[in-house]
Write a protein that holds these residues in place. Structure first.
Motif, PDB file in Angstrom:
ATOM      1  N   THR A   1       0.825  -1.205   0.000  1.00 52.56           N
ATOM      2  CA  THR A   1       0.000   0.000   0.000  1.00 52.56           C
ATOM      3  C   THR A   1       0.861   1.258   0.000  1.00 52.56           C
ATOM      4  O   THR A   1       0.352   2.355  -0.226  1.00 52.56           O
TER       5      THR A   1
ATOM      6  N   THR B   1      -5.006  -1.782 -11.846  1.00 53.72           N
ATOM      7  CA  THR B   1      -4.267  -2.680 -10.954  1.00 53.72           C
ATOM      8  C   THR B   1      -4.762  -4.113 -11.107  1.00 53.72           C
ATOM      9  O   THR B   1      -5.950  -4.356 -11.314  1.00 53.72           O
TER      10      THR B   1
ATOM     11  N   ARG C   1      -5.026  -6.494  -8.984  1.00 54.75           N
ATOM     12  CA  ARG C   1      -5.821  -7.052  -7.885  1.00 54.75           C
ATOM     13  C   ARG C   1      -6.643  -5.955  -7.237  1.00 54.75           C
ATOM     14  O   ARG C   1      -6.119  -4.897  -6.914  1.00 54.75           O
ATOM     15  N   SER C   2      -7.921  -6.230  -7.047  1.00 54.32           N
ATOM     16  CA  SER C   2      -8.780  -5.316  -6.317  1.00 54.32           C
ATOM     17  C   SER C   2     -10.025  -6.064  -5.888  1.00 54.32           C
ATOM     18  O   SER C   2     -10.879  -6.382  -6.710  1.00 54.32           O
TER      19      SER C   2
ATOM     20  N   ARG D   1     -12.932  -3.842  -6.805  1.00 53.63           N
ATOM     21  CA  ARG D   1     -13.283  -3.880  -8.225  1.00 53.63           C
ATOM     22  C   ARG D   1     -13.941  -5.201  -8.600  1.00 53.63           C
ATOM     23  O   ARG D   1     -14.835  -5.236  -9.455  1.00 53.63           O
TER      24      ARG D   1
ATOM     25  N   ASN E   1      -7.436   1.989  -7.167  1.00 56.38           N
ATOM     26  CA  ASN E   1      -6.909   1.391  -5.946  1.00 56.38           C
ATOM     27  C   ASN E   1      -5.487   0.898  -6.143  1.00 56.38           C
ATOM     28  O   ASN E   1      -4.983   0.834  -7.249  1.00 56.38           O
ATOM     29  N   LYS E   2      -4.836   0.586  -5.022  1.00 58.42           N
ATOM     30  CA  LYS E   2      -3.563  -0.144  -5.018  1.00 58.42           C
ATOM     31  C   LYS E   2      -3.457  -0.871  -3.707  1.00 58.42           C
ATOM     32  O   LYS E   2      -3.266  -0.260  -2.656  1.00 58.42           O
ATOM     33  N   MET E   3      -3.654  -2.179  -3.747  1.00 60.58           N
ATOM     34  CA  MET E   3      -3.532  -3.001  -2.544  1.00 60.58           C
ATOM     35  C   MET E   3      -2.070  -3.177  -2.187  1.00 60.58           C
ATOM     36  O   MET E   3      -1.210  -3.068  -3.033  1.00 60.58           O
TER      37      MET E   3
END
Length: 201
Positions: free
Chosen positions: A51, A182, A184-185, A188, A199-201
């Motif tokens: 993150t 991204t 992975r979400s 989303r 986002n950005k995990m």
């Protein structure tokens, strides 16, 4: 700034979900229009992990703009940039990459080598200045590459990012573009058909 309250039943369901988690759990849900805020355990610190990448890239973009650089400027991949993960973009020591390609790999594919390249190229000062500007604790530098953060500080970071991607800054469109791609979400996965998710995990 709002009179909104969870219903008694909603609050009960939420507490039950949190208590059923096998690990420590924190979250912050914030409505940017009404400024309604729902949070739990929001000041507990956790290892920041990946993150860190969105706010760090944001700080790099600001530094590029302040210093008159461009996203087509190149940086070299060196041995000290190798984090030991599976390379996504980076191939061999000494190869040159555009800043845009390194940032894309760092955000879209969560390439740790890309993040370390940016950290070694730009240093922590601009990122730490951003953290201070939004009221957060400085978390990297002096050998600390990742740091820690509570959920409430992460919210402050994302409010800064939100303002930036909705500004007329020259790299705002580029940044918003990679944040919505991204790989992975969880958000989303559930809401992506209805909403545009950054986002950005």
């Amino acid at each position: 700034n709002t009179d909104y309250r969870l219903s008694e039943e909603q609050e009960k369901q939420l507490k039950k979900m949190v208590q059923e988690e096998p690990y420590d759990c924190s979250f912050v849900l914030y409505d940017i229009n009404s400024e309604a805020l729902i949070c739990y355990n929001e000041k507990k610190y956790y290892p920041v992990a990946s993150t860190v990448k969105a706010p760090f890239v944001f700080a790099c973009l600001q530094q590029i703009e302040e210093e008159g650089g461009t996203l087509e400027d190149t940086i070299e991949y060196n041995k000290e940039d190798d984090f030991g993960n599976d390379d996504v973009v980076l191939r061999e020591y000494g190869e040159l990459y555009s800043l845009s390609s390194v940032m894309e790999a760092t955000i879209e594919l969560s390439d740790n080598n890309g993040y370390i390249m940016l950290l070694n190229e730009f240093g922590p000062d601009r990122y730490n200045a951003f953290l201070k500007s939004v009221g957060n604790r400085v978390t990297i530098g002096g050998g600390v590459q990742w740091g820690q953060t509570p959920a409430i500080d992460s919210l402050r970071n994302w409010l800064g990012i939100y303002r930036y991607i909705n500004s007329d800054s020259p790299n705002a469109e580029f940044f918003s573009g990679i944040l919505k791609e991204t790989n992975r979400s969880f958000i989303r996965n559930v809401l992506g058909e209805q909403y545009l998710i950054y986002n950005k995990m």
